[in-house]
Design a protein around this motif. Structure first.
Motif, PDB file in Angstrom:
ATOM      1  N   ALA A  21      21.661  59.533  51.798  1.00  0.00           N
ATOM      2  CA  ALA A  21      20.711  58.555  52.317  1.00  0.00           C
ATOM      3  C   ALA A  21      19.312  58.796  51.768  1.00  0.00           C
ATOM      4  O   ALA A  21      18.597  57.852  51.384  1.00  0.00           O
ATOM      5  CB  ALA A  21      20.703  58.608  53.847  1.00  0.00           C
ATOM      6  N   LEU A  22      18.891  60.067  51.706  1.00  0.00           N
ATOM      7  CA  LEU A  22      17.560  60.408  51.212  1.00  0.00           C
ATOM      8  C   LEU A  22      17.401  60.015  49.752  1.00  0.00           C
ATOM      9  O   LEU A  22      16.398  59.396  49.360  1.00  0.00           O
ATOM     10  CB  LEU A  22      17.310  61.910  51.383  1.00  0.00           C
ATOM     11  N   GLN A  23      18.385  60.368  48.923  1.00  0.00           N
ATOM     12  CA  GLN A  23      18.259  60.092  47.499  1.00  0.00           C
ATOM     13  C   GLN A  23      18.303  58.601  47.201  1.00  0.00           C
ATOM     14  O   GLN A  23      17.582  58.124  46.319  1.00  0.00           O
ATOM     15  CB  GLN A  23      19.357  60.832  46.726  1.00  0.00           C
ATOM     16  N   ILE A  24      19.130  57.860  47.915  1.00  0.00           N
ATOM     17  CA  ILE A  24      19.135  56.411  47.733  1.00  0.00           C
ATOM     18  C   ILE A  24      17.809  55.827  48.207  1.00  0.00           C
ATOM     19  O   ILE A  24      17.259  54.903  47.588  1.00  0.00           O
ATOM     20  CB  ILE A  24      20.314  55.771  48.484  1.00  0.00           C
ATOM     21  N   GLY A  25      17.267  56.371  49.308  1.00  0.00           N
ATOM     22  CA  GLY A  25      15.967  55.928  49.787  1.00  0.00           C
ATOM     23  C   GLY A  25      14.872  56.156  48.763  1.00  0.00           C
ATOM     24  O   GLY A  25      14.017  55.285  48.530  1.00  0.00           O
ATOM     25  N   ILE A  26      14.866  57.325  48.132  1.00  0.00           N
ATOM     26  CA  ILE A  26      13.876  57.621  47.094  1.00  0.00           C
ATOM     27  C   ILE A  26      14.045  56.672  45.920  1.00  0.00           C
ATOM     28  O   ILE A  26      13.058  56.170  45.344  1.00  0.00           O
ATOM     29  CB  ILE A  26      14.019  59.095  46.641  1.00  0.00           C
ATOM     30  N   TRP A  27      15.305  56.402  45.541  1.00  0.00           N
ATOM     31  CA  TRP A  27      15.583  55.522  44.405  1.00  0.00           C
ATOM     32  C   TRP A  27      15.124  54.092  44.693  1.00  0.00           C
ATOM     33  O   TRP A  27      14.451  53.461  43.867  1.00  0.00           O
ATOM     34  CB  TRP A  27      17.068  55.560  44.091  1.00  0.00           C
ATOM     35  N   VAL A  28      15.462  53.572  45.880  1.00  0.00           N
ATOM     36  CA  VAL A  28      15.063  52.215  46.252  1.00  0.00           C
ATOM     37  C   VAL A  28      13.545  52.124  46.358  1.00  0.00           C
ATOM     38  O   VAL A  28      12.928  51.145  45.902  1.00  0.00           O
ATOM     39  CB  VAL A  28      15.730  51.816  47.593  1.00  0.00           C
ATOM     40  N   ASN A  29      12.920  53.138  46.926  1.00  0.00           N
ATOM     41  CA  ASN A  29      11.464  53.161  47.041  1.00  0.00           C
ATOM     42  C   ASN A  29      10.805  53.159  45.663  1.00  0.00           C
ATOM     43  O   ASN A  29       9.795  52.484  45.427  1.00  0.00           O
ATOM     44  CB  ASN A  29      11.023  54.392  47.831  1.00  0.00           C
ATOM     45  N   GLY A  30      11.389  53.907  44.726  1.00  0.00           N
ATOM     46  CA  GLY A  30      10.857  53.923  43.375  1.00  0.00           C
ATOM     47  C   GLY A  30      10.991  52.584  42.677  1.00  0.00           C
ATOM     48  O   GLY A  30      10.102  52.169  41.918  1.00  0.00           O
ATOM     49  N   LEU A  31      12.095  51.865  42.928  1.00  0.00           N
ATOM     50  CA  LEU A  31      12.279  50.541  42.332  1.00  0.00           C
ATOM     51  C   LEU A  31      11.192  49.571  42.769  1.00  0.00           C
ATOM     52  O   LEU A  31      10.815  48.667  42.012  1.00  0.00           O
ATOM     53  CB  LEU A  31      13.649  49.978  42.720  1.00  0.00           C
ATOM     54  N   SER A  32      10.694  49.753  43.977  1.00  0.00           N
ATOM     55  CA  SER A  32       9.663  48.857  44.507  1.00  0.00           C
ATOM     56  C   SER A  32       8.256  49.357  44.205  1.00  0.00           C
ATOM     57  O   SER A  32       7.277  48.809  44.723  1.00  0.00           O
ATOM     58  CB  SER A  32       9.847  48.701  46.012  1.00  0.00           C
ATOM     59  N   GLY A  33       8.147  50.387  43.366  1.00  0.00           N
ATOM     60  CA  GLY A  33       6.836  50.899  42.981  1.00  0.00           C
ATOM     61  C   GLY A  33       6.231  51.864  43.981  1.00  0.00           C
ATOM     62  O   GLY A  33       5.017  52.115  43.961  1.00  0.00           O
ATOM     63  N   GLY A  34       7.052  52.430  44.854  1.00  0.00           N
ATOM     64  CA  GLY A  34       6.555  53.349  45.863  1.00  0.00           C
ATOM     65  C   GLY A  34       6.437  54.781  45.368  1.00  0.00           C
ATOM     66  O   GLY A  34       6.436  55.063  44.159  1.00  0.00           O
ATOM     67  N   TRP A  35       6.373  55.700  46.327  1.00  0.00           N
ATOM     68  CA  TRP A  35       6.143  57.111  46.038  1.00  0.00           C
ATOM     69  C   TRP A  35       7.270  57.704  45.211  1.00  0.00           C
ATOM     70  O   TRP A  35       8.449  57.438  45.454  1.00  0.00           O
ATOM     71  CB  TRP A  35       6.020  57.874  47.352  1.00  0.00           C
ATOM     72  N   VAL A  36       6.897  58.500  44.217  1.00  0.00           N
ATOM     73  CA  VAL A  36       7.863  59.218  43.390  1.00  0.00           C
ATOM     74  C   VAL A  36       7.616  60.709  43.595  1.00  0.00           C
ATOM     75  O   VAL A  36       6.480  61.178  43.447  1.00  0.00           O
ATOM     76  CB  VAL A  36       7.707  58.855  41.902  1.00  0.00           C
ATOM     77  N   PRO A  37       8.617  61.491  43.949  1.00  0.00           N
ATOM     78  CA  PRO A  37       8.412  62.916  44.220  1.00  0.00           C
ATOM     79  C   PRO A  37       8.029  63.682  42.952  1.00  0.00           C
ATOM     80  O   PRO A  37       8.390  63.276  41.838  1.00  0.00           O
ATOM     81  CB  PRO A  37       9.776  63.374  44.744  1.00  0.00           C
ATOM     82  N   PRO A  38       7.306  64.789  43.102  1.00  0.00           N
ATOM     83  CA  PRO A  38       6.924  65.617  41.940  1.00  0.00           C
ATOM     84  C   PRO A  38       8.114  66.440  41.461  1.00  0.00           C
ATOM     85  O   PRO A  38       8.127  67.668  41.537  1.00  0.00           O
ATOM     86  CB  PRO A  38       5.811  66.493  42.505  1.00  0.00           C
ATOM     87  N   SER A  39       9.116  65.759  40.953  1.00  0.00           N
ATOM     88  CA  SER A  39      10.389  66.398  40.645  1.00  0.00           C
ATOM     89  C   SER A  39      10.386  67.060  39.274  1.00  0.00           C
ATOM     90  O   SER A  39       9.594  66.716  38.386  1.00  0.00           O
ATOM     91  CB  SER A  39      11.504  65.347  40.691  1.00  0.00           C
TER      92      SER A  39
END
Length: 386
Positions: A21-39
């Motif tokens: 759930a977390l990783q899909i959330g990060i991916w969907v958030n990134g698609l919408s131009g949201g926060w990207v983790p310092p990975s």
């Protein structure tokens, strides 16, 4: 905490659900131009790696560390040793998610978990002389090497797709092997318990072994040369053999119990995915490679992991082996998300909203699973049927 680290599935299965759930959330958030983790990885690489080697490695750990004691008759891994293994998995997730300043160190930390897990499984299987399950040990070892190879290739700037295919090949083979054990076995037991002893699933025989060999050979060919004519033909044969094998398990008689039916659907999805991968090699202008890949990942692997995790937790928590309404919603969300994601593989038009909807539906299935089944794990254990 004492209960969580007494049984491998009790800690790894909810963690796997939260990770998905977390990783899909990060991916969907990134698609919408949201926060990207310092990975330590770029967004696409993080998505691929964490779904393949983060989420699924937790599922495999929870399953194997629970199943191996049943296979061998030896004591399960629990307490401090289980806690050490879990926190090693968690350290890998955190290291990659926030390791942009030291990517090599993050990769080294992440590589340790699957190597240690493989060593633990080998130790138990060999100590018990359980030769039947040595192929499982080999597959987990290959997965550990694929993870290390993927990270080394990525950090060195080389192509890592071969290691991705190797990991997917391992997961597909595990589903073919273990799913091929539990699906007919659980079906036979359920039908017999209902007093229905006619038309039971066929016993394991020569055809099942031939089908597994077909799948193994096809996956090796696909990993080595995914676009070749030979790989396409072998995948078609493997997909057909898988569906024929499934047809011998009386799946049509399990419609009354979604907890059992979902195993048949997931195994059927494996056959369809193999056919699609073969079709993508033979007719790339007709069958999309992304659609075929997501049929295997979002569809087959996603549904089989949920099917196994929900059933295992219910059984070990002493709950009735039946899918309640929430569990049925979990399965439905997963299927909707997978179908939408596969459908998007056939179009080049602007589909970001639908991709986000697919991600939210698929990730929502695992978020709801984690919430609902942690609740069951926290309740007092009961005897089955009470």
């Amino acid at each position: 905490m004492e209960r969580l680290f007494a049984r491998a599935f009790a800690i790894f299965f909810p963690a796997a659900g939260l990770q998905a759930a977390l990783q899909i959330g990060i991916w969907v958030n990134g698609l919408s131009g949201g926060w990207v983790p310092p990975s330590a990885l770029d967004p696409l690489a993080l998505h691929i790696h964490e779904m393949l080697f983060g989420f699924l490695s937790a599922v495999i750990a929870g399953f194997l560390l629970t199943a191996v004691p049943n296979w061998t008759g030896r004591l399960p891994l629990k307490g401090r040793r289980l806690a050490f293994l879990f926190f090693l998995w968690l350290a890998g997730r955190l290291a990659l998610l926030f390791g942009d300043s030291a990517p090599q160190l993050a990769a080294a930390i992440d590589s340790l978990f699957l190597l240690v897990l493989a060593a633990a499984v080998w130790r138990e299987i060999l100590a018990a002389g359980n030769k039947k399950n040595i192929p499982v040990c080999i597959l987990i070892s290959l997965l550990a090497l694929a993870n290390a190879g993927w990270l080394i290739s990525y950090l060195s700037g080389f192509e890592s797709r071969g290691f991705e295919r190797a990991a997917l090949g391992v997961f597909a083979m595990l589903i073919a092997m273990i799913g091929g054990r539990i699906t007919p076995s659980f079906t036979r037991n359920w039908l017999a318990k209902r007093g229905d002893r006619e038309g039971l699933p066929a016993s394991v025989g020569t055809f099942d072994k031939v089908a597994l060999v077909c799948v193994a050979v096809a996956l090796v060919g696909w990993v080595a040369a995914p676009e070749s004519l030979a790989a396409g033909i072998l995948l078609f044969i493997a997909g057909a053999a898988t569906l024929l094998r499934l047809g011998r398990w009386a799946g049509h008689r399990t419609i009354a119990e979604p907890l059992l039916l979902v195993l048949h659907v997931a195994y059927g999805s494996l056959g369809i995915s193999l056919l699609l991968l073969g079709g993508a090699a033979l007719w790339p202008h007709l069958i999309s490679v992304p659609a075929a890949l997501h049929s295997l990942t979002a569809g087959t692997i996603g549904l089989m992991t949920l099917a196994v995790m929900t059933r295992a937790i219910l059984g070990h928590a002493g709950r009735p082996l039946t899918a309640d309404k929430v569990t049925q919603v979990i399965y439905l969300l997963l299927v909707v998300g997978a179908v939408l994601r596969v459908a998007m593989g056939w179009t080049d038009t602007a589909t970001q909203p639908i991709l986000m909807l697919a991600g939210m539906s698929w990730g929502g299935a695992f978020a709801l699973f984690a919430f609902w089944y942690v609740r069951l794990l926290c309740l007092p254990q009961r005897e089955p049927g009470h």
